[in-house]
Design an enzyme around this catalytic site. Structure first.
Site, short mmCIF file in Angstrom:
data_model
loop_
_atom_site.label_atom_id
_atom_site.label_comp_id
_atom_site.label_asym_id
_atom_site.label_seq_id
_atom_site.Cartn_x
_atom_site.Cartn_y
_atom_site.Cartn_z
N CYS A 87 0.89 -1.24 -0.03
CA CYS A 87 -0.04 -0.06 -0.02
C CYS A 87 0.62 1.09 -0.18
O CYS A 87 1.56 1.78 1.00
CB CYS A 87 -0.89 0.04 1.15
SG CYS A 87 -1.78 1.43 1.37
N CYS A 147 -0.66 4.43 2.39
CA CYS A 147 -0.83 4.23 3.71
C CYS A 147 -0.32 2.67 4.27
O CYS A 147 0.70 2.42 4.18
CB CYS A 147 -2.43 4.55 4.11
SG CYS A 147 -3.55 3.97 3.29
N SER A 148 -1.24 1.84 4.64
CA SER A 148 -0.94 0.70 5.22
C SER A 148 -1.78 -0.21 5.04
O SER A 148 -2.20 -1.23 5.93
CB SER A 148 -0.54 0.76 6.65
OG SER A 148 -1.81 1.21 7.63
N CYS A 149 -2.74 -0.32 4.18
CA CYS A 149 -3.97 -1.20 3.82
C CYS A 149 -3.47 -2.46 3.83
O CYS A 149 -2.38 -3.04 3.31
CB CYS A 149 -4.53 -0.72 2.48
SG CYS A 149 -5.44 0.74 2.41
#
Lengths: 220, 213
Positions: free
Chosen positions: B110, B113-115
């Site tokens: 991702c 962000c940090s999906c």
């Protein structure tokens, strides 16, 4: 927005440095920061797109030099201040100095499992036909919005091909601004790596999910 | 919280610990959060939801062709149904499974962000959320894989999936040779977290047994 969160293709950050047998949290404050952020999200005063936008609005130098949960906390504090849930004085004092905002209901412990199980599905009913189908050639638009967007810079103005249609989903660019869900068709688009990077890549292809308004039919 | 940190606040606590403790105290006083709910959230992701969930899903896909077909066609239903695993909900509302083959190796990132698919993999490791991985995975995945000790044939197609929407991706790694007839439980022990992100491969059985675990 063209903030520090949009990292795809940047260079110079050094090695990845995976940690063997990494625990879920590295300090007690990370546990509480994680839980407080989730719990405040469940009060319904903002949505996930607003939360992401709040983190992205961090000063780029600060974003890149903060740990992940520090970024979460900065975003959370910004959202709470903007909505009048707390004041700077209260944050500094670590205690309540004024009545709570009315109508804010805390998620009870007994409701945690159900709330997590429900999650926040973004798929919505279709009200118009999809413009594109698998196999269609597309080009991403060149856009540089000041607000939250989910089209990274390295994928703007690039030729790709639709590989899957995910249905109609909440449009984050609108949702993050409080302008409504404005659901749109969402597609998985495959880009050949050399279309994105020329010869300077070891990838074969990149797949990313793109909302319909990010895409146009390529010209002749 | 252990009792020693209560006994000597300030002398033992870091600035971040003090800051987050003050924030939690404030939000509890305001009535915005229930401290028992915070405990339950931590408990869920520290002890109950993690990559062993995903490993069970992969093991079943390896062992059961009908489940594999379902998983690749509709991972949300195949993983989330009560009659299979019931792994569903937050950060896994819309799941897609990507199967590695001798021709195609999938890697998930991702960049924005940090999906990450929480119901099957738990919370992401620090490196997954960090600038080095998020910046490089989409342009130099072979260089990234080399840092994880993974080298793939030059003609393997490396397909990187950037999680830009609320679709969450998990990789189904290739089943190691020498595992014919294994039970799902035994197979699941070969499935690592990194193999389901695409930065690793499933463990080979010989190495696994030599390691003694």
């Amino acid at each position: 927005m063209n903030g520090a969160q949009d990292l795809g293709g940047m260079m110079g950050f050094g090695p990845i440095d995976p940690e063997a047998d990494e625990p879920p949290f590295h300090a007690d404050w990370e546990r509480r920061a994680f839980a407080v952020t989730l719990a405040m999200g469940f009060t319904g005063r903002w949505n996930i797109d607003m939360a992401r936008q709040a983190r992205e609005r961090l000063d780029p130098a600060r974003y890149l030099s903060s740990s992940y949960y520090e970024i979460w906390l900065e975003g959370l504090v910004r959202l709470m201040l903007e909505r009048g849930l707390v004041t700077r004085e209260e944050l500094a004092a670590g205690r309540s100095l004024a009545p709570a905002l009315e109508g804010v209901a805390a998620l009870p412990a007994a409701g945690v499992a159900a709330a997590l199980g429900r999650g926040g599905p973004t798929k919505r009913a279709a009200t118009s036909p999809a413009r594109f189908a698998p196999g269609d050639a597309v080009r991403t638009r060149v856009i540089h919005p000041q607000h939250h967007t989910r089209l990274p810079r390295y994928l703007r103005g690039k030729a790709g091909r639709i590989v899957a249609v995910h249905g109609v989903h909440v449009f984050p660019d609108s949702s993050a601004q409080g302008a409504g869900e404005s659901p749109q068709w969402l597609y998985c688009v495959r880009f050949e790596a050399d279309e994105l990077w020329g010869p300077d890549t070891t990838a074969s292809s990149i797949c990313a999910d793109c909302w319909e308004s990010y895409l146009e039919t390529p010209g002749p | 919280m252990d009792s020693s940190s209560h006994a000597h606040p300030g002398s033992e606590l870091t600035e971040m610990e003090l800051r987050v403790r003050a924030l939690e105290t404030l939000l509890v006083e305001k009535g915005y959060v229930d401290p028992a709910a915070l405990d339950a959230l931590v408990e869920t992701y520290e002890h109950r939801v993690g990559p062993r969930n995903g490993a069970r899903v992969v093991a079943r896909a390896w062992a059961d062709p009908a489940f594999r077909e379902w998983l690749l066609r509709d991972a949300t239903a195949a993983i989330g149904a009560d009659e299979t695993f019931g792994f569903r909900g937050r950060q896994g509302e819309h799941l897609v499974a990507l199967e590695n083959t001798p021709c195609v190796h999938n890697v998930v990132v991702c960049t924005l962000c940090s999906c990450y698919p929480w119901p099957v993999l738990g919370l992401p490791p620090v490196w997954y959320k960090s600038a080095p991985y998020r910046s490089r995975a989409v342009i130099d995945p072979r260089g990234v894989l080399a840092e994880f000790g993974v080298t793939l044939p030059a003609d393997t197609e490396i397909r990187v999936w950037d999680s830009t929407a609320e679709i969450r991706y998990m990789v189904v790694p290739m089943r190691p040779a020498g595992t014919d007839g294994w039970t799902e439980e035994r197979l699941a022990a070969l499935v690592t977290r990194d193999s389901m992100i695409g930065t690793g491969l499933a463990r080979p059985p010989a190495g696994f047994e030599e390691g003694g675990r």
